[in-house]
Design a protein around this motif. Sequence first.
Motif, PDB file in Angstrom:
ATOM      1  N   LYS A  41       9.608  23.556   9.086  1.00  0.00           N
ATOM      2  CA  LYS A  41      10.899  22.853   9.052  1.00  0.00           C
ATOM      3  C   LYS A  41      11.319  22.634   7.602  1.00  0.00           C
ATOM      4  CE  LYS A  41      10.718  22.038  13.541  1.00  0.00           C
ATOM      5  NZ  LYS A  41      10.466  23.271  14.190  1.00  0.00           N
ATOM      6  N   ASN A  42      12.598  22.410   7.386  1.00  0.00           N
ATOM      7  CA  ASN A  42      13.111  22.205   6.028  1.00  0.00           C
ATOM      8  C   ASN A  42      12.423  21.056   5.304  1.00  0.00           C
ATOM      9  OD1 ASN A  42      14.846  24.360   6.056  1.00  0.00           O
ATOM     10  ND2 ASN A  42      16.602  23.163   6.744  1.00  0.00           N
ATOM     11  N   ASP A  43      12.105  19.979   6.029  1.00  0.00           N
ATOM     12  CA  ASP A  43      11.464  18.844   5.367  1.00  0.00           C
ATOM     13  C   ASP A  43      10.035  19.173   4.940  1.00  0.00           C
ATOM     14  OD1 ASP A  43      10.709  18.939   8.041  1.00  0.00           O
ATOM     15  OD2 ASP A  43      10.529  16.773   8.245  1.00  0.00           O
ATOM     16  N   ALA A  44       9.459  20.236   5.463  1.00  0.00           N
ATOM     17  CA  ALA A  44       8.115  20.652   5.081  1.00  0.00           C
ATOM     18  C   ALA A  44       8.103  21.285   3.690  1.00  0.00           C
ATOM     19  CB  ALA A  44       7.550  21.631   6.100  1.00  0.00           C
ATOM     20  N   LEU A  45       9.255  21.726   3.214  1.00  0.00           N
ATOM     21  CA  LEU A  45       9.335  22.340   1.893  1.00  0.00           C
ATOM     22  C   LEU A  45       8.911  21.348   0.811  1.00  0.00           C
ATOM     23  CD1 LEU A  45      10.019  24.837   0.260  1.00  0.00           C
ATOM     24  CD2 LEU A  45      12.381  24.063   0.187  1.00  0.00           C
ATOM     25  N   GLN A  46       9.376  20.114   0.918  1.00  0.00           N
ATOM     26  CA  GLN A  46       9.006  19.087  -0.066  1.00  0.00           C
ATOM     27  C   GLN A  46       7.500  18.827  -0.035  1.00  0.00           C
ATOM     28  OE1 GLN A  46      11.081  18.122  -2.333  1.00  0.00           O
ATOM     29  NE2 GLN A  46       9.565  16.859  -3.338  1.00  0.00           N
ATOM     30  N   ILE A  47       6.917  18.856   1.140  1.00  0.00           N
ATOM     31  CA  ILE A  47       5.470  18.661   1.273  1.00  0.00           C
ATOM     32  C   ILE A  47       4.735  19.832   0.624  1.00  0.00           C
ATOM     33  CG2 ILE A  47       3.566  18.515   2.927  1.00  0.00           C
ATOM     34  CD1 ILE A  47       5.597  17.112   4.834  1.00  0.00           C
ATOM     35  N   LEU A  48       5.232  21.029   0.829  1.00  0.00           N
ATOM     36  CA  LEU A  48       4.623  22.221   0.239  1.00  0.00           C
ATOM     37  C   LEU A  48       4.683  22.162  -1.288  1.00  0.00           C
ATOM     38  CD1 LEU A  48       3.310  24.985   0.603  1.00  0.00           C
ATOM     39  CD2 LEU A  48       5.591  25.946   0.880  1.00  0.00           C
ATOM     40  N   VAL A  49       5.823  21.805  -1.838  1.00  0.00           N
ATOM     41  CA  VAL A  49       5.978  21.694  -3.295  1.00  0.00           C
ATOM     42  C   VAL A  49       5.046  20.609  -3.831  1.00  0.00           C
ATOM     43  CG1 VAL A  49       7.568  21.058  -5.157  1.00  0.00           C
ATOM     44  CG2 VAL A  49       8.325  22.599  -3.340  1.00  0.00           C
ATOM     45  N   SER A  50       4.987  19.493  -3.146  1.00  0.00           N
ATOM     46  CA  SER A  50       4.096  18.409  -3.562  1.00  0.00           C
ATOM     47  C   SER A  50       2.637  18.855  -3.557  1.00  0.00           C
ATOM     48  CB  SER A  50       4.287  17.200  -2.639  1.00  0.00           C
ATOM     49  OG  SER A  50       3.420  16.168  -3.005  1.00  0.00           O
ATOM     50  N   ALA A  51       2.247  19.585  -2.536  1.00  0.00           N
ATOM     51  CA  ALA A  51       0.871  20.085  -2.451  1.00  0.00           C
ATOM     52  C   ALA A  51       0.573  21.049  -3.600  1.00  0.00           C
ATOM     53  CB  ALA A  51       0.647  20.775  -1.112  1.00  0.00           C
ATOM     54  N   LEU A  52       1.525  21.915  -3.928  1.00  0.00           N
ATOM     55  CA  LEU A  52       1.327  22.838  -5.044  1.00  0.00           C
ATOM     56  C   LEU A  52       1.210  22.081  -6.367  1.00  0.00           C
ATOM     57  CD1 LEU A  52       3.769  25.734  -4.106  1.00  0.00           C
ATOM     58  CD2 LEU A  52       1.273  25.826  -4.147  1.00  0.00           C
ATOM     59  N   LYS A  53       2.038  21.054  -6.546  1.00  0.00           N
ATOM     60  CA  LYS A  53       2.000  20.261  -7.781  1.00  0.00           C
ATOM     61  C   LYS A  53       0.657  19.556  -7.963  1.00  0.00           C
ATOM     62  CE  LYS A  53       6.843  19.118  -8.546  1.00  0.00           C
ATOM     63  NZ  LYS A  53       7.820  18.018  -8.596  1.00  0.00           N
ATOM     64  N   GLN A  54      -0.008  19.218  -6.878  1.00  0.00           N
ATOM     65  CA  GLN A  54      -1.289  18.529  -6.984  1.00  0.00           C
ATOM     66  C   GLN A  54      -2.321  19.375  -7.717  1.00  0.00           C
ATOM     67  OE1 GLN A  54      -2.600  16.917  -3.241  1.00  0.00           O
ATOM     68  NE2 GLN A  54      -0.670  15.852  -2.920  1.00  0.00           N
ATOM     69  N   GLY A  55      -2.136  20.669  -7.721  1.00  0.00           N
ATOM     70  CA  GLY A  55      -3.050  21.550  -8.439  1.00  0.00           C
ATOM     71  C   GLY A  55      -3.053  21.306  -9.938  1.00  0.00           C
ATOM     72  N   THR A  56      -1.983  20.716 -10.470  1.00  0.00           N
ATOM     73  CA  THR A  56      -1.936  20.441 -11.906  1.00  0.00           C
ATOM     74  C   THR A  56      -2.957  19.382 -12.301  1.00  0.00           C
ATOM     75  OG1 THR A  56      -0.209  18.753 -11.716  1.00  0.00           O
ATOM     76  CG2 THR A  56       0.520  21.038 -12.044  1.00  0.00           C
ATOM     77  N   ALA A  57      -3.391  18.558 -11.363  1.00  0.00           N
ATOM     78  CA  ALA A  57      -4.370  17.505 -11.656  1.00  0.00           C
ATOM     79  C   ALA A  57      -5.740  18.080 -12.015  1.00  0.00           C
ATOM     80  CB  ALA A  57      -4.489  16.557 -10.469  1.00  0.00           C
TER      81      ALA A  57
END
Length: 78
Positions: A41-57
């Motif tokens: 769903k479209n709202d899952a895109l934000q979750i996907l981006v957030s999950a990818l950003k967590q890799g920067t930690a």
Amino acid sequence: MAPPQKSDKEVAAEFTSYYLQRATTEFAEDLDKVRAADDFKNDALQILVSALKQGTALFSPEEQRRIVTAAAPPENTR
């Protein structure tokens, strides 16, 4: 004259952008499959981006600065 050193916040923002560009390039096929899934769903895109950003930690501020500096285009040396 050396350019002014970037703040940790500026480095973190540049690193996040760089990291997301690299991740989406490397995982382009997989990301396309996820986005094409029937239950995506479209709202899952934000979750996907957030999950990818967590890799920067996984990278320390020093590593982020080194990577951003190495990835920066060379200065004009006229």
